[in-house]
Enzyme design. Sequence first.
Site, PDB file in Angstrom:
ATOM      1  N   ASN A 187      31.172 -42.799   8.817  1.00 46.41           N
ATOM      2  CA  ASN A 187      29.755 -42.700   8.464  1.00 46.41           C
ATOM      3  C   ASN A 187      29.526 -43.609   7.257  1.00 46.41           C
ATOM      4  O   ASN A 187      29.924 -43.273   6.146  1.00 46.41           O
ATOM      5  CB  ASN A 187      29.425 -41.236   8.129  1.00 46.41           C
ATOM      6  CG  ASN A 187      28.007 -41.065   7.618  1.00 46.41           C
ATOM      7  OD1 ASN A 187      27.197 -41.997   7.654  1.00 46.41           O
ATOM      8  ND2 ASN A 187      27.702 -39.869   7.126  1.00 46.41           N
ATOM      9  N   TRP A 188      28.884 -44.731   7.503  1.00 45.55           N
ATOM     10  CA  TRP A 188      28.692 -45.699   6.414  1.00 45.55           C
ATOM     11  C   TRP A 188      27.582 -45.270   5.450  1.00 45.55           C
ATOM     12  O   TRP A 188      27.400 -45.893   4.404  1.00 45.55           O
ATOM     13  CB  TRP A 188      28.335 -47.074   6.992  1.00 45.55           C
ATOM     14  CG  TRP A 188      29.462 -47.768   7.703  1.00 45.55           C
ATOM     15  CD1 TRP A 188      30.735 -47.304   7.925  1.00 45.55           C
ATOM     16  CD2 TRP A 188      29.412 -49.083   8.271  1.00 45.55           C
ATOM     17  NE1 TRP A 188      31.467 -48.238   8.602  1.00 45.55           N
ATOM     18  CE2 TRP A 188      30.685 -49.348   8.831  1.00 45.55           C
ATOM     19  CE3 TRP A 188      28.428 -50.060   8.377  1.00 45.55           C
ATOM     20  CZ2 TRP A 188      30.981 -50.555   9.476  1.00 45.55           C
ATOM     21  CZ3 TRP A 188      28.732 -51.254   9.016  1.00 45.55           C
ATOM     22  CH2 TRP A 188      29.994 -51.495   9.556  1.00 45.55           C
ATOM     23  N   LYS A 189      26.796 -44.274   5.817  1.00 55.80           N
ATOM     24  CA  LYS A 189      25.653 -43.847   4.982  1.00 55.80           C
ATOM     25  C   LYS A 189      24.787 -45.082   4.681  1.00 55.80           C
ATOM     26  O   LYS A 189      24.646 -45.933   5.548  1.00 55.80           O
ATOM     27  CB  LYS A 189      26.159 -43.128   3.733  1.00 55.80           C
ATOM     28  CG  LYS A 189      27.161 -42.008   4.106  1.00 55.80           C
ATOM     29  CD  LYS A 189      27.558 -41.128   2.976  1.00 55.80           C
ATOM     30  CE  LYS A 189      28.550 -40.070   3.472  1.00 55.80           C
ATOM     31  NZ  LYS A 189      28.947 -39.127   2.461  1.00 55.80           N
ATOM     32  N   HIS A 241      23.767 -33.655   8.718  1.00 58.90           N
ATOM     33  CA  HIS A 241      24.621 -33.996   7.561  1.00 58.90           C
ATOM     34  C   HIS A 241      24.051 -33.322   6.315  1.00 58.90           C
ATOM     35  O   HIS A 241      22.833 -33.250   6.138  1.00 58.90           O
ATOM     36  CB  HIS A 241      24.679 -35.519   7.381  1.00 58.90           C
ATOM     37  CG  HIS A 241      25.779 -35.922   6.447  1.00 58.90           C
ATOM     38  ND1 HIS A 241      25.663 -35.793   5.083  1.00 58.90           N
ATOM     39  CD2 HIS A 241      27.018 -36.407   6.679  1.00 58.90           C
ATOM     40  CE1 HIS A 241      26.798 -36.194   4.517  1.00 58.90           C
ATOM     41  NE2 HIS A 241      27.638 -36.578   5.466  1.00 58.90           N
ATOM     42  N   GLU A 283      23.762 -34.297   3.375  1.00 57.43           N
ATOM     43  CA  GLU A 283      22.875 -35.143   2.556  1.00 57.43           C
ATOM     44  C   GLU A 283      21.457 -35.105   3.118  1.00 57.43           C
ATOM     45  O   GLU A 283      20.479 -35.181   2.364  1.00 57.43           O
ATOM     46  CB  GLU A 283      23.431 -36.575   2.506  1.00 57.43           C
ATOM     47  CG  GLU A 283      24.639 -36.642   1.571  1.00 57.43           C
ATOM     48  CD  GLU A 283      25.625 -37.761   1.875  1.00 57.43           C
ATOM     49  OE1 GLU A 283      25.286 -38.693   2.615  1.00 57.43           O
ATOM     50  OE2 GLU A 283      26.761 -37.674   1.363  1.00 57.43           O
ATOM     51  N   GLY A 298      32.457 -37.024  -1.078  1.00 52.33           N
ATOM     52  CA  GLY A 298      32.301 -38.057  -2.105  1.00 52.33           C
ATOM     53  C   GLY A 298      32.808 -37.654  -3.470  1.00 52.33           C
ATOM     54  O   GLY A 298      32.546 -38.337  -4.457  1.00 52.33           O
ATOM     55  N   SER A 351      36.054 -36.411   1.552  1.00 54.85           N
ATOM     56  CA  SER A 351      37.145 -37.076   0.825  1.00 54.85           C
ATOM     57  C   SER A 351      38.414 -37.191   1.658  1.00 54.85           C
ATOM     58  O   SER A 351      39.528 -37.093   1.123  1.00 54.85           O
ATOM     59  CB  SER A 351      37.423 -36.373  -0.507  1.00 54.85           C
ATOM     60  OG  SER A 351      36.279 -36.457  -1.339  1.00 54.85           O
TER      61      SER A 351
HETATM   62  P1  13P Z   1      33.421 -38.919   1.953  1.00 55.05           P
HETATM   63  O1  13P Z   1      34.559 -39.204   2.933  1.00 55.05           O
HETATM   64  O2  13P Z   1      32.994 -40.121   1.186  1.00 55.05           O
HETATM   65  O3  13P Z   1      33.722 -37.723   1.108  1.00 55.05           O
HETATM   66  O4  13P Z   1      32.155 -38.535   2.864  1.00 55.05           O
HETATM   67  C1  13P Z   1      32.292 -37.634   3.901  1.00 55.05           C
HETATM   68  C2  13P Z   1      31.042 -37.616   4.686  1.00 55.05           C
HETATM   69  O5  13P Z   1      30.003 -37.189   4.199  1.00 55.05           O
HETATM   70  C3  13P Z   1      31.082 -38.152   6.055  1.00 55.05           C
HETATM   71  O6  13P Z   1      29.927 -37.834   6.764  1.00 55.05           O
END
Ligand code: 13P
Length: 258
Positions: A8-10, A95, A97, A173, A213
């Site tokens: 997931n590149w966000k 998600h 977020e 994150g 993470s």
């Molecule tokens: P991280 O791997 O950066 O913690 O993010 C996980 C995530 O939100 C994947 O959707």
Amino acid sequence: MRNIVAGNWKSNKLINEGQELINEIAKGLPSLDSTDVIIAPPTPYLAHYSRNFVATNGIQFAAQQCSANSMGAHTGEFTASMLTSCGIQHVIIGHSERRDRFGENLDVVRAKVNEAIAAGLHVLLCCGESLDVRESGNHFDLISTQLSDAFQQVKVAQMSQITVAYEPVWAIGTGVTASAEQAQEMHRFIRERIEEWYTVKTAESTRILYGGSCKPSNANEIFSQPDVNGGLIGGAALDAKSFLSLIEASETSQKHSQ
Ligand code: 13P
């Protein structure tokens, strides 16, 4: 059952940077005996990538979300059916977020799941608890609510279109990963709920990914847990070397479990 390693590149990478990253990943891909590799780039690049990389063996594309509505006067939205019309097969829904920052409550997540299923997409349905919820001991209840609500209109035959991603918010994150035991415990709980709501066969065939993470240094341990079927990767998916080593970790864990 095949694992999934999804990146997931966000909101990261410009279109050309993303293209280079995909090229590097494609070049280094091992033979994918038991892992499906999915990349979720920013939405504006999806149609372009899916057309350009159609010959790239093994990489599939996902959107990071879709509209809760079907087509109509909804300025700025893109529907699930628009994604399938661009050749996209997968969508991430729920998600944390989006739940936390963009007002996606249970009703919105459920509506998005229903739209995506109706359009024929495969849904990576995220669930996860905040640190407060975990510390208060309510994490199992919350995950159960997030999932049962999202599944309200999902019929047993449609569960093949669902993969669950357990992403504890406190691990996203932050560099703090859930321990392998914490991940396994929650994944087992989720599988048991799916069995309770659907069938044993559905529970056994639903993939449950870990996210938060996840990186090369902890992937072997997490992926080798019996109820972990791969990962949804954020930061470590933005670098070809680390993403490829997560794919290798998935392949290795599958070989050991056979
Ligand atoms: P991280 O791997 O950066 O913690 O993010 C996980 C995530 O939100 C994947 O959707």
